[in-house]
Motif scaffolding. Structure first.
Motif, PDB file in Angstrom:
ATOM      1  N   ASP A 141      30.805  35.518  30.730  1.00  0.00           N
ATOM      2  CA  ASP A 141      29.628  34.969  31.392  1.00  0.00           C
ATOM      3  C   ASP A 141      30.041  34.828  32.849  1.00  0.00           C
ATOM      4  OD1 ASP A 141      27.702  33.718  29.124  1.00  0.00           O
ATOM      5  OD2 ASP A 141      29.792  33.509  28.529  1.00  0.00           O
ATOM      6  N   VAL A 142      29.183  35.265  33.738  1.00  0.00           N
ATOM      7  CA  VAL A 142      29.584  35.189  35.145  1.00  0.00           C
ATOM      8  C   VAL A 142      28.414  34.773  36.029  1.00  0.00           C
ATOM      9  CG1 VAL A 142      29.246  37.665  35.627  1.00  0.00           C
ATOM     10  CG2 VAL A 142      30.901  36.387  36.965  1.00  0.00           C
ATOM     11  N   PHE A 143      28.715  33.902  37.002  1.00  0.00           N
ATOM     12  CA  PHE A 143      27.751  33.540  38.036  1.00  0.00           C
ATOM     13  C   PHE A 143      28.196  34.279  39.288  1.00  0.00           C
ATOM     14  CE2 PHE A 143      27.692  30.122  34.996  1.00  0.00           C
ATOM     15  CZ  PHE A 143      26.359  29.745  34.913  1.00  0.00           C
ATOM     16  N   LEU A 144      27.378  35.230  39.747  1.00  0.00           N
ATOM     17  CA  LEU A 144      27.723  36.050  40.909  1.00  0.00           C
ATOM     18  C   LEU A 144      27.050  35.434  42.132  1.00  0.00           C
ATOM     19  CD1 LEU A 144      27.008  39.292  38.948  1.00  0.00           C
ATOM     20  CD2 LEU A 144      29.260  38.749  39.899  1.00  0.00           C
ATOM     21  N   LEU A 145      27.836  34.726  42.910  1.00  0.00           N
ATOM     22  CA  LEU A 145      27.302  34.002  44.069  1.00  0.00           C
ATOM     23  C   LEU A 145      27.579  34.811  45.333  1.00  0.00           C
ATOM     24  CD1 LEU A 145      26.353  31.467  45.677  1.00  0.00           C
ATOM     25  CD2 LEU A 145      28.663  30.525  45.349  1.00  0.00           C
ATOM     26  N   GLN A 146      26.521  35.100  46.079  1.00  0.00           N
ATOM     27  CA  GLN A 146      26.714  35.858  47.314  1.00  0.00           C
ATOM     28  C   GLN A 146      27.250  34.916  48.387  1.00  0.00           C
ATOM     29  OE1 GLN A 146      26.661  38.979  47.197  1.00  0.00           O
ATOM     30  NE2 GLN A 146      27.065  39.389  49.345  1.00  0.00           N
ATOM     31  N   GLY A 147      28.448  35.233  48.900  1.00  0.00           N
ATOM     32  CA  GLY A 147      29.106  34.352  49.864  1.00  0.00           C
ATOM     33  C   GLY A 147      28.668  34.640  51.285  1.00  0.00           C
ATOM     34  N   GLN A 206      25.736  45.978  50.853  1.00  0.00           N
ATOM     35  CA  GLN A 206      24.716  46.494  51.772  1.00  0.00           C
ATOM     36  C   GLN A 206      25.029  46.090  53.205  1.00  0.00           C
ATOM     37  OE1 GLN A 206      21.680  48.027  50.219  1.00  0.00           O
ATOM     38  NE2 GLN A 206      23.257  48.027  48.645  1.00  0.00           N
ATOM     39  N   SER A 207      26.230  45.554  53.452  1.00  0.00           N
ATOM     40  CA  SER A 207      26.521  45.071  54.810  1.00  0.00           C
ATOM     41  C   SER A 207      28.026  45.109  55.023  1.00  0.00           C
ATOM     42  CB  SER A 207      26.019  43.631  54.967  1.00  0.00           C
ATOM     43  OG  SER A 207      26.749  42.768  54.121  1.00  0.00           O
ATOM     44  N   ASP A 208      28.463  44.908  56.279  1.00  0.00           N
ATOM     45  CA  ASP A 208      29.912  44.998  56.505  1.00  0.00           C
ATOM     46  C   ASP A 208      30.615  43.653  56.361  1.00  0.00           C
ATOM     47  OD1 ASP A 208      29.100  43.848  58.794  1.00  0.00           O
ATOM     48  OD2 ASP A 208      29.379  45.629  60.057  1.00  0.00           O
ATOM     49  N   ASP A 209      29.909  42.651  55.860  1.00  0.00           N
ATOM     50  CA  ASP A 209      30.554  41.350  55.633  1.00  0.00           C
ATOM     51  C   ASP A 209      30.249  40.835  54.222  1.00  0.00           C
ATOM     52  OD1 ASP A 209      27.870  41.020  56.048  1.00  0.00           O
ATOM     53  OD2 ASP A 209      28.055  39.271  57.360  1.00  0.00           O
ATOM     54  N   CYS A 210      30.148  41.771  53.262  1.00  0.00           N
ATOM     55  CA  CYS A 210      29.717  41.395  51.906  1.00  0.00           C
ATOM     56  C   CYS A 210      30.852  40.731  51.120  1.00  0.00           C
ATOM     57  CB  CYS A 210      29.215  42.633  51.167  1.00  0.00           C
ATOM     58  SG  CYS A 210      28.796  42.319  49.442  1.00  0.00           S
ATOM     59  N   LEU A 211      30.706  39.438  50.866  1.00  0.00           N
ATOM     60  CA  LEU A 211      31.665  38.699  50.022  1.00  0.00           C
ATOM     61  C   LEU A 211      30.892  38.178  48.815  1.00  0.00           C
ATOM     62  CD1 LEU A 211      33.611  36.473  52.590  1.00  0.00           C
ATOM     63  CD2 LEU A 211      34.616  38.288  51.195  1.00  0.00           C
ATOM     64  N   THR A 212      31.411  38.431  47.626  1.00  0.00           N
ATOM     65  CA  THR A 212      30.764  37.956  46.400  1.00  0.00           C
ATOM     66  C   THR A 212      31.766  37.127  45.599  1.00  0.00           C
ATOM     67  OG1 THR A 212      29.402  39.953  46.352  1.00  0.00           O
ATOM     68  CG2 THR A 212      29.521  38.681  44.314  1.00  0.00           C
ATOM     69  N   LEU A 213      31.320  35.945  45.194  1.00  0.00           N
ATOM     70  CA  LEU A 213      32.182  35.072  44.400  1.00  0.00           C
ATOM     71  C   LEU A 213      31.745  35.175  42.939  1.00  0.00           C
ATOM     72  CD1 LEU A 213      31.637  33.717  47.348  1.00  0.00           C
ATOM     73  CD2 LEU A 213      32.862  31.782  46.389  1.00  0.00           C
ATOM     74  N   SER A 214      32.684  35.480  42.054  1.00  0.00           N
ATOM     75  CA  SER A 214      32.372  35.566  40.619  1.00  0.00           C
ATOM     76  C   SER A 214      32.973  34.361  39.921  1.00  0.00           C
ATOM     77  CB  SER A 214      33.000  36.809  39.993  1.00  0.00           C
ATOM     78  OG  SER A 214      32.458  37.971  40.538  1.00  0.00           O
ATOM     79  N   VAL A 215      32.109  33.436  39.502  1.00  0.00           N
ATOM     80  CA  VAL A 215      32.590  32.280  38.739  1.00  0.00           C
ATOM     81  C   VAL A 215      32.533  32.704  37.275  1.00  0.00           C
ATOM     82  CG1 VAL A 215      32.287  29.807  38.304  1.00  0.00           C
ATOM     83  CG2 VAL A 215      31.584  30.784  40.508  1.00  0.00           C
ATOM     84  N   GLY A 216      33.691  33.004  36.711  1.00  0.00           N
ATOM     85  CA  GLY A 216      33.745  33.643  35.394  1.00  0.00           C
ATOM     86  C   GLY A 216      34.148  32.679  34.287  1.00  0.00           C
ATOM     87  N   PHE A 217      33.479  32.802  33.161  1.00  0.00           N
ATOM     88  CA  PHE A 217      33.769  31.967  31.985  1.00  0.00           C
ATOM     89  C   PHE A 217      34.212  32.862  30.842  1.00  0.00           C
ATOM     90  CE2 PHE A 217      31.331  29.376  34.737  1.00  0.00           C
ATOM     91  CZ  PHE A 217      31.810  28.097  34.533  1.00  0.00           C
ATOM     92  N   ARG A 218      35.365  32.507  30.267  1.00  0.00           N
ATOM     93  CA  ARG A 218      35.953  33.378  29.260  1.00  0.00           C
ATOM     94  C   ARG A 218      35.758  32.803  27.871  1.00  0.00           C
ATOM     95  NH1 ARG A 218      39.200  29.259  29.637  1.00  0.00           N
ATOM     96  NH2 ARG A 218      41.374  29.248  29.001  1.00  0.00           N
ATOM     97  N   ALA A 219      35.816  33.696  26.878  1.00  0.00           N
ATOM     98  CA  ALA A 219      35.749  33.279  25.479  1.00  0.00           C
ATOM     99  C   ALA A 219      36.725  34.161  24.716  1.00  0.00           C
ATOM    100  CB  ALA A 219      34.330  33.482  24.950  1.00  0.00           C
ATOM    101  N   PRO A 220      37.613  33.558  23.905  1.00  0.00           N
ATOM    102  CA  PRO A 220      38.567  34.409  23.188  1.00  0.00           C
ATOM    103  C   PRO A 220      37.859  35.321  22.194  1.00  0.00           C
ATOM    104  CG  PRO A 220      38.905  32.067  22.647  1.00  0.00           C
ATOM    105  CD  PRO A 220      37.739  32.140  23.587  1.00  0.00           C
ATOM    106  N   SER A 221      38.346  36.528  22.036  1.00  0.00           N
ATOM    107  CA  SER A 221      37.770  37.436  21.041  1.00  0.00           C
ATOM    108  C   SER A 221      38.249  37.002  19.660  1.00  0.00           C
ATOM    109  CB  SER A 221      38.229  38.865  21.312  1.00  0.00           C
ATOM    110  OG  SER A 221      39.623  38.959  21.072  1.00  0.00           O
ATOM    111  N   ALA A 222      37.545  37.454  18.618  1.00  0.00           N
ATOM    112  CA  ALA A 222      37.960  37.145  17.242  1.00  0.00           C
ATOM    113  C   ALA A 222      39.378  37.661  17.022  1.00  0.00           C
ATOM    114  CB  ALA A 222      36.981  37.794  16.264  1.00  0.00           C
TER     115      ALA A 222
END
Ligand code: SIN
Ligand code: CO
Length: 391
Positions: A141-147, A206-222
């Motif tokens: 699960d990820v929240f992709l926040l444009q920085g 789309q720009s020369d200053d594109c920073l994206t923050l990915s706040v990622g949530f992990r879940a163990p696989s079976a």
């Protein structure tokens, strides 16, 4: 504190309860202005600086690399690496920036509507125009926040586990990517896109200053969970607990693995695994294992309890180490296991809750019986450290 049913700007006016019911693990959500007037805590040069440090996980993806398409290089990099990159179509990705930049770690306070032990890290990417890592699927699960700058995100719907991927490259890029109608947006600073696991996505700068923050949530696989729980249990099982067949009937054919034999083995395995208390102990340990075990620096000499108490009483504070993970589980009404960086400590429920929260770790904690011993253990393990500024 606001309740789980008050509307949150971060979630586009949804309450935490509504978001969890309708979106979490289910449906993407685009949130314009999730962080109004967002100021990215670091700039592209600072991100590149981190990527040059030893011990920080960083990658560069070049769509047309010298060694072929979608070339991946691993850090640490140096200034020459960046000087040689083309004007466009590449991406720098730096993992766990929350471990190194306190202002990035502070963003996590906004995500307290989710269990903290589900968090993986905050990854930050920088890309000049055209830069992307190709259309792909994450099991996160990820929240992709444009920085800063702008990134175009296109979503391709949920794809099956066996969706074909490009052969011969180090990235898992989908061979086929069809944009779902209406799932094509350009994100500006402060906008955020929530994506459940398994959704195909493609983000292009789309720009020369594109920073994206990915706040990622992990879940163990079976697969990971079963292997790891079996290992944990296995260390505690006596050699005498094994397949047993007292009172069996004579086999019809001595070469046959009959139903009764399979049922006996099944019972052994299921009865051994079906232990909720052990499962909780393992679960807390596995979910608090640090992302980078070698970032946890154990003390060379054990802390003297009397010294620790004296320091705290003199006004010193302890800090949770960046990247350290804490969680707790009640054992009864007033005892709990505090899980810290893959270990479990039996202590009072009050102490476990305080240590696993964001509350300051100062002399007040000493009012809780057993606190000094637990603090010393955590300090020695490297999960806590003295706040140098306070000393
Ligand atoms: C990126 O930030 O470029 C990629 C993030 C992702 O797609 O998971
Ligand atoms: Co992704």
């Amino acid at each position: 504190m606001s309740g789980s049913d008050s509307p949150l700007t971060l979630l586009g006016g949804l309450s935490a309860a509504e978001f969890l019911r309708d979106h979490w693990q289910r449906e993407p959500l685009l949130i314009r202005g999730a962080f109004p007037d967002f100021q990215c805590p670091l700039d592209p040069d600072e991100l590149a600086g981190l990527a040059c440090e030893e011990g920080i996980e960083a990658r560069i993806v070049e769509e047309r690399g010298r060694d072929g398409p979608w070339q991946v290089s691993h850090g640490p990099f140096d200034e020459r690496t960046f000087a040689k990159l083309p004007e466009r179509d590449w991406t720098l990705l730096v993992q766990a920036v929350d471990h190194y930049v306190p202002e990035v770690a502070e963003l996590l306070d906004h995500f307290s509507f989710l269990p903290r032990w589900r968090l993986d890290d905050i990854m930050i990417s920088y890309a000049p125009p055209g830069g992307s890592v190709g259309p792909h699927v994450d099991q996160y699960d990820v929240f992709l926040l444009q920085g800063s700058g702008r990134r175009r995100w296109q979503l391709g719907g949920k794809v099956p586990d066996d969706a074909p991927i490009l052969a011969g490259i180090d990235l898992r890029i989908l061979e086929r990517f069809d944009v779902e109608p209406g799932h094509d947006w350009v994100l500006e600073p402060g906008d955020m896109l929530y994506l459940p696991p398994g959704w195909a996505h493609h983000g292009v700068s789309q720009s020369d200053d594109c920073l994206t923050l990915s706040v990622g949530f992990r879940a163990p696989s079976a697969d990971e969970a079963i292997t790891s729980f079996a290992d944990y249990l296995g260390e505690q099982l006596p050699a005498s607990q094994r397949y047993a067949d007292p009172g069996m009937t004579p086999p019809v054919d001595p070469a046959e693995l009959d139903d009764a034999a399979v049922a006996r083995m099944r019972r052994l395995i299921l009865d051994t695994l079906d232990d909720p208390a052990q499962l909780a102990q393992w679960f807390g340990r596995v979910m608090t294992q640090p992302k980078y075990v070698d970032q946890l620096v154990a003390a060379e000499t054990p802390t003297e309890i009397a010294d620790l108490v004296a320091e705290l009483q003199a006004g010193a504070e302890l800090l949770r180490s960046p990247g350290s993970r804490f969680a707790w589980r009640a054992l009864d009404v007033d005892r709990a296991t505090l899980f810290a960086d893959g270990d479990g400590l039996d202590c009072s429920l009050e102490l476990a809750r305080a240590l696993a929260s964001d509350a300051p770790l100062d002399a007040e904690l000493l009012d809780i019986p057993g606190a000094a011993e637990v603090l010393a253990t955590l300090l020695d393990a490297g999960s806590l450290a003295w706040d140098d500024e306070e000393e």
